[in-house]
Scaffold this motif. Structure first.
Motif, short mmCIF file in Angstrom:
data_model
loop_
_atom_site.label_atom_id
_atom_site.label_comp_id
_atom_site.label_asym_id
_atom_site.label_seq_id
_atom_site.Cartn_x
_atom_site.Cartn_y
_atom_site.Cartn_z
N TYR A 36 0.81 -1.21 0.00
CA TYR A 36 0.00 0.00 0.00
C TYR A 36 0.85 1.27 0.00
O TYR A 36 0.32 2.37 0.04
CB TYR A 36 -0.92 0.01 1.23
CG TYR A 36 -0.21 -0.34 2.53
CD1 TYR A 36 0.60 0.56 3.17
CD2 TYR A 36 -0.32 -1.62 3.06
CE1 TYR A 36 1.28 0.22 4.33
CE2 TYR A 36 0.35 -1.98 4.22
CZ TYR A 36 1.15 -1.04 4.85
OH TYR A 36 1.83 -1.39 5.98
N THR A 101 8.95 9.95 11.95
CA THR A 101 8.49 8.91 11.05
C THR A 101 9.33 8.92 9.78
O THR A 101 10.42 9.50 9.73
CB THR A 101 6.96 9.08 10.80
OG1 THR A 101 6.52 8.08 9.91
CG2 THR A 101 6.59 10.45 10.26
N GLY A 102 8.84 8.28 8.73
CA GLY A 102 9.60 8.23 7.49
C GLY A 102 8.67 7.85 6.35
O GLY A 102 7.46 8.06 6.45
N GLY A 103 9.20 7.16 5.37
CA GLY A 103 10.24 6.16 5.26
C GLY A 103 10.39 5.41 6.59
O GLY A 103 9.51 5.43 7.42
N GLU A 104 11.47 4.70 6.69
CA GLU A 104 11.69 3.98 7.94
C GLU A 104 12.67 4.79 8.81
O GLU A 104 13.86 4.87 8.48
CB GLU A 104 12.22 2.57 7.65
CG GLU A 104 12.59 1.78 8.89
CD GLU A 104 11.55 1.89 10.02
OE1 GLU A 104 10.35 1.78 9.79
OE2 GLU A 104 12.00 2.10 11.19
N THR A 130 6.90 6.29 14.66
CA THR A 130 6.24 5.20 13.92
C THR A 130 7.31 4.44 13.16
O THR A 130 8.13 5.06 12.46
CB THR A 130 5.21 5.75 12.92
OG1 THR A 130 4.31 6.61 13.61
CG2 THR A 130 4.41 4.63 12.29
N THR A 131 7.32 3.12 13.31
CA THR A 131 8.36 2.30 12.68
C THR A 131 7.77 1.00 12.17
O THR A 131 6.77 0.52 12.70
CB THR A 131 9.48 1.98 13.70
OG1 THR A 131 10.39 1.04 13.10
CG2 THR A 131 8.95 1.39 14.99
N SER A 154 4.05 -0.92 12.73
CA SER A 154 3.14 -1.34 11.66
C SER A 154 3.16 -2.85 11.59
O SER A 154 4.24 -3.46 11.57
CB SER A 154 3.57 -0.75 10.32
OG SER A 154 3.47 0.64 10.36
N VAL A 195 -2.83 -1.63 8.03
CA VAL A 195 -3.62 -1.16 6.89
C VAL A 195 -4.36 -2.38 6.34
O VAL A 195 -3.74 -3.42 6.12
CB VAL A 195 -2.72 -0.54 5.80
CG1 VAL A 195 -3.54 -0.10 4.60
CG2 VAL A 195 -1.93 0.64 6.37
N GLU A 223 -7.84 2.40 7.05
CA GLU A 223 -8.27 2.24 5.65
C GLU A 223 -7.12 2.59 4.70
O GLU A 223 -6.35 3.54 4.97
CB GLU A 223 -9.46 3.16 5.35
CG GLU A 223 -10.75 2.71 6.00
CD GLU A 223 -11.93 3.64 5.70
OE1 GLU A 223 -13.07 3.26 6.00
OE2 GLU A 223 -11.71 4.76 5.18
N MET A 225 -5.34 4.26 1.85
CA MET A 225 -5.52 5.57 1.20
C MET A 225 -4.73 5.62 -0.11
O MET A 225 -3.71 4.93 -0.25
CB MET A 225 -4.99 6.67 2.13
CG MET A 225 -5.80 6.88 3.36
SD MET A 225 -5.13 8.23 4.35
CE MET A 225 -3.86 7.42 5.29
N MET A 358 3.25 8.07 0.45
CA MET A 358 3.27 8.03 1.91
C MET A 358 4.69 7.87 2.45
O MET A 358 5.04 8.45 3.48
CB MET A 358 2.40 6.86 2.38
CG MET A 358 2.11 6.86 3.83
SD MET A 358 1.14 8.29 4.32
CE MET A 358 -0.02 7.55 5.44
N1 SAM Z 1 7.99 2.95 7.97
C1 SAM Z 1 7.26 3.24 9.14
C2 SAM Z 1 6.06 2.33 9.28
O1 SAM Z 1 5.69 1.67 8.31
O2 SAM Z 1 5.50 2.28 10.38
C3 SAM Z 1 6.81 4.68 9.23
C4 SAM Z 1 6.34 5.34 7.97
S1 SAM Z 1 4.83 4.70 7.30
C5 SAM Z 1 4.65 5.72 5.88
C6 SAM Z 1 3.67 5.34 8.48
C7 SAM Z 1 2.32 4.71 8.48
O3 SAM Z 1 1.70 4.96 7.25
C8 SAM Z 1 2.33 3.20 8.67
O4 SAM Z 1 1.54 2.85 9.78
C9 SAM Z 1 1.72 2.68 7.39
O5 SAM Z 1 0.97 1.53 7.62
C10 SAM Z 1 0.87 3.86 6.94
N2 SAM Z 1 0.62 3.86 5.49
C11 SAM Z 1 1.51 3.83 4.49
N3 SAM Z 1 0.90 3.87 3.29
C12 SAM Z 1 -0.44 3.92 3.54
C13 SAM Z 1 -1.60 3.97 2.71
N4 SAM Z 1 -1.51 3.98 1.39
N5 SAM Z 1 -2.80 4.02 3.32
C14 SAM Z 1 -2.91 4.02 4.68
N6 SAM Z 1 -1.84 3.99 5.50
C15 SAM Z 1 -0.62 3.93 4.95
#
Ligand code: SAM
Ligand code: SF4
Length: 363
Positions: A36, A101-104, A130-131, A154, A195, A223, A225, A358
């Motif tokens: 996602y 947050t990030g990326g990672e 958030t990791t 996550s 997600v 959800e 996105m 994202m």
């Molecule tokens: N890499 C870390 C992680 O995955 O937790 C932090 C960055 S990540 C972009 C932050 C959050 O965004 C995560 O909980 C991830 O599940 C959520 N995320 C990323 N893409 C998404 C999407 N298309 N729709 C909903 N949540 C999304």
């Protein structure tokens, strides 16, 4: 003009929302390839291909080609000093919560020293990260000693094969160990986000909720996105929050949690009746909460985004790297936030997916 306790003006937008939450992306890189977010694995491609075929019936729609993505060169990333400076100015303007947050974020060298800098800013009430959890065990003690208060992981699947399909990583055991370690270390609360994607992990909703209950976690179902790098998002891949809740209610005894004291809460929350853990549903697509959004985002390369779905960004890096004073930065932030979008346009005919995904924006 609304003022903070220190007498400073507050970050307030033209819709009257006062911003309290700054999300700081410290890298656009990631070691995972979530379906996602950065769907760049063969398995992700196969999943989307199969979905596009079934959605289109006889005429097969081919997913848009991936956005051409290169990691940002190091020189374009904000240094820790620069990040701290923006955070300090923002906190002076009423920001209370910082999330790294990030990326990672754990891929960025010395991340604990950034956490220590942020923790030392007077006025920060909440410092979280958030990791994906893959590198957490090796960093946990340093992060906690540096002042990290809360951590969100996550975790989209408890099945190693499905986890690999969803993240492109074999790291499920490490992530589970990381979650248990965070609990033992006393991070409170330990949050976990999943997600949910129809046809991919929606059969795991109950299993993930049981996992949360067994470990007294705060678990959030989110959800899907339209922020993926392949622009392959489709509405029918979204499992509406209401559907997730209805399923959980048939299986668990859930008591609603009153969030009225925290109007900017994005999750609708339920406690397990036995008091162990809670679940929440974050439904930005089917039940948008933009009207009470109090968030601002800073990208790893120094752009302020006033919405996840912003089409325009505001570049602070030239200011930081010229001789801008803190007053200049303050003025700029106050000016930028006025234009915070009323809300996202997902599902509307004029919706435009932002160029950045994202992984670049920071979730
Ligand atoms: N890499 C870390 C992680 O995955 O937790 C932090 C960055 S990540 C972009 C932050 C959050 O965004 C995560 O909980 C991830 O599940 C959520 N995320 C990323 N893409 C998404 C999407 N298309 N729709 C909903 N949540 C999304
Ligand atoms: Fe990486 Fe997090 Fe995006 Fe997954 S959601 S690809 S872990 S940045």
């Amino acid at each position: 003009m609304i003022q903070s306790r220190s007498g400073e003006p507050q970050l307030i937008d033209s819709h009257g929302r006062v911003l309290r939450d700054l999300r700081i992306s410290i890298t656009d890189r990631c070691n995972f390839r979530c379906v996602y977010c950065l769907p760049e694995t063969e398995e992700a491609a196969n999943f989307y291909r199969s979905r596009f075929q079934s959605a289109a019936g006889t005429s097969i729609r081919v997913p848009a080609s991936p956005i051409h993505r290169e990691w940002k060169p190091k020189a374009e990333l904000l240094t820790f000093e620069e990040i701290e400076r923006i955070a300090r100015v923002a906190v002076g303007l009423g920001i209370e919560k910082l999330r790294v947050t990030g990326g990672e974020p754990l891929l960025r060298n010395g991340v604990e020293s950034l956490v220590a800098r942020l923790a030392a800013i007077r006025g920060v009430r909440d410092l979280a990260m958030t990791t994906n959890g893959f590198f957490f065990a090796g960093k946990a003690v340093a992060l906690q000693s540096a002042g990290l208060q809360r951590i969100s992981f996550s975790l989209d699947s408890l099945d190693p094969i499905n986890f690999k399909k969803m993240t492109g990583s074999d790291g499920l055991t490490g992530v589970l160990d990381g979650i248990d370690l965070a609990r033992r270390m006393g991070f409170d609360p330990v949050k976990v986000n999943a997600v949910v994607i129809r046809g991919l992990n929606d059969h795991e909703i109950e299993g993930l909720a049981s996992f949360a209950q067994e470990r007294s976690l705060i678990f959030r179902f989110i959800e899907f996105m339209p922020l993926d790098s392949n622009r392959a998002w489709q509405k029918d891949l979204v499992v509406p929050g209401r559907e997730i809740l209805a399923r959980l209610k048939t299986r668990f005894d859930l008591t609603p949690v009153d969030s009225s004291t925290n109007p900017s809460e994005t999750a609708k929350r339920w406690r397990f009746a036995d008091g162990r853990g809670e679940i929440g549903i974050i439904a930005p697509v089917t039940e948008p909460f933009c009207g009470h959004c109090n968030r601002l985002r800073l990208t790893a390369d120094g752009k302020i985004r006033t919405c996840l779905f912003s089409i325009h960004e505001h570049d602070l890096r030239p200011l930081l790297r010229a001789d801008a004073t803190d007053d200049d930065l303050r003025e700029e932030l106050l000016r930028i936030v006025v234009h915070k979008e009323a809300g996202h346009r997902i599902g509307k005919p004029d919706f435009v997916q932002p160029a950045r995904t994202m992984s670049c924006i920071g979730g």
